[in-house]
Scaffold this active site. Structure first.
Site, PDB file in Angstrom:
ATOM      1  N   GLY A  46      -1.555   1.505   9.490  1.00  0.00           N
ATOM      2  CA  GLY A  46      -2.041   2.035   8.221  1.00  0.00           C
ATOM      3  C   GLY A  46      -3.535   2.261   8.185  1.00  0.00           C
ATOM      4  O   GLY A  46      -4.017   3.282   7.682  1.00  0.00           O
ATOM      5  N   LYS A  61       0.799  -1.224   0.000  1.00  0.00           N
ATOM      6  CA  LYS A  61       0.000   0.000   0.000  1.00  0.00           C
ATOM      7  C   LYS A  61       0.837   1.281   0.000  1.00  0.00           C
ATOM      8  O   LYS A  61       0.392   2.309  -0.509  1.00  0.00           O
ATOM      9  CB  LYS A  61      -0.960   0.010   1.188  1.00  0.00           C
ATOM     10  CG  LYS A  61      -2.113  -0.966   1.053  1.00  0.00           C
ATOM     11  CD  LYS A  61      -3.134  -0.777   2.158  1.00  0.00           C
ATOM     12  CE  LYS A  61      -4.330  -1.693   1.955  1.00  0.00           C
ATOM     13  NZ  LYS A  61      -5.399  -1.419   2.951  1.00  0.00           N
ATOM     14  N   ARG A  76      -0.139   0.865  21.800  1.00  0.00           N
ATOM     15  CA  ARG A  76       0.791   0.172  22.709  1.00  0.00           C
ATOM     16  C   ARG A  76       2.136   0.896  22.711  1.00  0.00           C
ATOM     17  O   ARG A  76       2.731   1.113  23.763  1.00  0.00           O
ATOM     18  CB  ARG A  76       0.968  -1.291  22.262  1.00  0.00           C
ATOM     19  CG  ARG A  76       1.495  -2.190  23.364  1.00  0.00           C
ATOM     20  CD  ARG A  76       1.468  -3.639  22.927  1.00  0.00           C
ATOM     21  NE  ARG A  76       0.139  -4.086  22.538  1.00  0.00           N
ATOM     22  CZ  ARG A  76      -0.809  -4.433  23.385  1.00  0.00           C
ATOM     23  NH1 ARG A  76      -0.589  -4.367  24.678  1.00  0.00           N
ATOM     24  NH2 ARG A  76      -1.979  -4.848  22.939  1.00  0.00           N
ATOM     25  N   ASP A 101     -10.115   3.206   1.766  1.00  0.00           N
ATOM     26  CA  ASP A 101     -10.256   2.565   3.083  1.00  0.00           C
ATOM     27  C   ASP A 101     -10.997   3.467   4.069  1.00  0.00           C
ATOM     28  O   ASP A 101     -11.978   3.061   4.683  1.00  0.00           O
ATOM     29  CB  ASP A 101      -8.880   2.206   3.651  1.00  0.00           C
ATOM     30  CG  ASP A 101      -8.297   0.943   3.030  1.00  0.00           C
ATOM     31  OD1 ASP A 101      -9.081   0.078   2.602  1.00  0.00           O
ATOM     32  OD2 ASP A 101      -7.064   0.826   2.983  1.00  0.00           O
TER      33      ASP A 101
END
Length: 289
Positions: A133, A69, A155, A105
């Site tokens: 992403g 991507k 995290r 997306d």
């Protein structure tokens, strides 16, 4: 009709055999009665440049999945505004030998959110778990659509900070924060969020957050997960529902990003409800992504 007479569309990735896009897209193409065939193509990283310079020019267009991507960007002739902001592409249109990069997306996620839950991000406070992403694409679209504030919890706090600061350079009028996945800072943000999004891989294959602070989440918050397996809902959404929250499942993002891609290639709106039915049937059959 033979394959040679059909215009070809594809999804490229490495691996790509697991992709559910072909079954979903081919069902939509058949309904539209278009002479197109959508196929999976495994393209290894070292083959990407050659693919972009040769085979890609013989396709009407193609989707892109992991790991291409971002690495496809140098081989494209043009990027849309959204794709430039996101820094990644999941859809390419071939126009007279030129490759144009799009990212559907984030827009697919937003369409799912609006159509399925009637949720408009304008003037809303949002907390997103994850800084990868998918998180970047979704965050960009939510901010373009006037979300009031965005918190990126990850995290790795350094990664959350890097994404938040990058987004802040483009969206100067909106409040963008970062924090870790544990501790009082996240709890503080949860108390005033309208939308909580899981954009991590947690929930995939039954994994789950340990002791997520559901009691601190604003009671009216919508809880969304972009992970769409296992069906009918992930462990994250099961916990959210048990805590009394409205939930938003992840398959809609896959459906609508695919529908938007198909519209870019063909100029026609596909039947998104058909695409969802086919996708869910395949998910139940495979019990995997």
């Amino acid at each position: 009709m033979s394959l040679k007479k059909k215009k070809l569309l594809a999804v490229i990735g490495d691996p790509v055999a697991h992709s559910l896009s072909p079954v979903m897209q081919n069902a939509a193409l058949k309904k539209l009665k278009l002479p197109y065939e959508y196929i999976p193509l495994r393209i290894k990283p070292e083959q990407l440049k050659e693919f972009a310079q040769t085979k890609a020019k013989r396709l009407l267009g193609f989707n892109i999945t992991i790991p291409h991507k971002e690495t496809i960007l140098p081989f494209l002739d043009r990027l849309t505004f959204e794709a430039k902001l996101i820094g990644a592409v999941n859809t390419v249109l071939q126009e007279n030998g030129k490759l144009v990069g799009f990212n559907t997306d984030g827009s697919g996620y937003l369409m799912s959110l609006e159509r399925e839950k009637k949720f408009n991000p304008r003037n809303r406070d949002i907390v997103m778990l994850g800084a990868g992403g998918a998180a970047r694409a979704i965050a960009t679209i939510l901010l373009l659509n006037q979300a009031r504030s965005l918190v990126i919890a990850n995290r790795s706090i350094q990664r959350a900070q890097a994404l938040a600061q990058e987004l802040s350079s483009h969206f100067k009028k909106q409040k963008i924060f970062w924090c870790g996945l544990e501790g009082n800072e996240l709890k503080k943000y949860l108390k005033r969020t309208h939308l909580l999004i899981n954009a991590t891989s947690v929930g995939l294959k039954g994994t789950h957050f340990i002791d997520f602070p559901w009691k601190d989440l604003y009671r009216q918050a919508l809880v969304s997960d972009i992970v769409y397996a296992p069906q009918p809902m992930t462990s994250f959404l099961k916990e959210a529902k048990k805590a009394g929250h409205k939930i938003h499942t992840g398959e809609g993002m896959l459906v609508y990003q695919g529908a938007l891609a198909l519209e870019i290639w063909t100029g026609k709106k596909p039947d998104a409800y058909l695409m969802r039915r086919v996708l869910l049937k395949e998910l139940k059959k495979n019990h995997k992504l």
